[in-house]
Design a protein around this motif. Structure first.
Motif: not given
Length: 420
Positions: A32, A36, A48, A51, A106
């Motif tokens: 992630m 991101s 983002n 999350t 998300w």
């Protein structure tokens, strides 16, 4: 590892699932981060970033800490875990709730499913708190570690309740204050009340155990406990009524004073240790304390210049990817191999030659895990400070390598079978 003892060891199902899912969550977290990089250039309330934070806090940090706590409660409280079945049920609710909550962050769906996810997490936390409290009640041993651990469980429950209310606030306004202010209170109830108190409670037992040292400053742990709890209680109470004000710095100083007392305790253990050679697991764990100090340095800026987003992102990164992640990486191969080793070899130990717990994983890989992790953290912090897209893309690649090494070792331990 024998210092953990084999008496009162909980069943595999009360511990192993937490470690396995946490390892996978860590790998997902690093991926992630790679995809991101832009999240560090925007608002910390964007989907983002939320999350990433909740994956780190729930899927990674809380998941593995639940498992480690269920493993270590019998050691610290000197009694059996209240219920292995309750521990496994806790895992199921936490897993389901985390998946639902993180997925909805998300896709930024703030409706019913997110409320269901937060509700499942709350149930898992209630079950965890009951297991901790009932185990503590069974114990005849009174220690400052017991107070830290039980209190941290209560603060976790408070954190979760605030979180559930924040999720509900998306659909039906509950708070009169700006929700971002409540979000800060929610975050620090978890960081200080849950993670910090739990890490101090467990760490004050494990650091002397693994370093073979006894601190002459053990008396500092009680005032540390009271200072941290007093500072947090004042911070939350004042914050809910008046929001973040100049008084927040006073409460922060009180909490920092408690942290310093704990660090002095750790320094005493380190200074008086019998085991002079420090392995990479302990270096990783001690490094976590350095990340905590670096995070604390940013607190005044967060209070007086909350719009300085680079400091917010550096602070969050130091807390979740630095302090919490580093101590988990350090302690996993100090604790997990034992419960697997005990389960596999407890009936034949002493009757024939059996492998040592450290032979259940690739011990030589720990050095590379430590080095690559440290380098990735340096690049990540510099990348955030300089707003460098190249560094924010490069650092997660190294962190993914760390997560892969970590996963291989964790699952090698979990799936270990006796060859005797």
């Amino acid at each position: 590892m024998s210092t953990l003892g084999i008496k009162n060891t909980p069943s595999m199902k009360a511990v192993i699932p937490f470690y396995g899912i946490a390892a996978i969550s860590f790998l997902a977290l690093t991926i992630m981060l790679f995809f991101s990089a832009d999240a560090f250039n925007g608002d910390y309330t964007q989907e983002n970033f939320l999350t990433i934070v909740h994956t780190a806090a729930l899927g990674w940090g809380t998941m593995i800490i639940f498992g480690a706590t269920f493993q270590l409660l019998p050691v610290i409280f000197e009694t059996e875990l209240y219920s292995d079945k309750l521990a496994f049920t806790t895992f199921l609710f936490l897993l389901a709730g985390t998946i639902i909550l993180v997925f909805n962050f998300w896709i930024y769906s703030l409706g019913t499913m997110m409320q269901i996810g937060s509700g499942l997490i709350l149930i898992s936390i209630i079950l965890y708190v009951l297991n901790v409290i009932f185990t503590a009640r069974k114990s005849e041993k009174s220690s400052v570690q017991k107070y830290f651990i039980v209190t941290s469980a209560i603060w976790l429950l408070v954190t979760s309740i605030i979180g559930v209310l924040l999720v509900s606030n998306f659909s039906s306004p509950i708070f009169e204050q700006d929700p971002t202010q409540i979000l800060k209170l929610h975050a620090h109830a978890g960081i200080v009340g849950w993670f910090l108190l739990l890490i101090i409670g467990v760490g004050s037992k494990l650091f002397p155990m693994f370093l073979l040292g006894k601190s002459s400053k053990e008396k500092l742990l009680k005032p540390s406990y009271f200072l941290i709890n007093a500072g947090l209680l004042l911070f939350l109470t004042d914050g809910f009524i008046y929001g973040i004000t100049y008084r927040t710095l006073i409460y922060t100083i009180i909490i920092i004073a408690g942290i310093i007392l704990f660090l002095l305790f750790i320094f005493g253990v380190f200074k008086n240790r019998l085991r002079k050679k420090i392995d990479y697991q302990m270096k990783q764990s001690l490094l976590s304390m350095l990340f905590l100090l670096f995070a604390i340095i940013h607190v005044p800026v967060l209070i007086f210049k909350p719009d300085k987003l680079s400091c917010v992102f550096v602070y969050g990164t130091l807390i979740f990817m630095g302090w919490i992640t580093s101590i988990i990486l350090g302690m996993t191969t100090k604790t997990l191999p034992f419960i697997v080793w005990n389960n596999v070899y407890k009936d034949i130990v002493g009757k024939t030659n059996v492998p040592m717990p450290k032979q259940l994983y690739f011990d030589k890989w720990i050095k590379w895990q430590f080095v690559i992790y440290l380098f990735s953290m340096i690049l990540l912090i510099i990348g955030i400070k300089l707003n460098s897209y190249l560094l924010l893309k490069s650092a997660p690649i190294l962190m993914i390598i760390v997560a892969i090494i970590y996963n291989i070792n964790v699952f090698k331990i979990i799936f270990h079978k006796s060859k005797i």
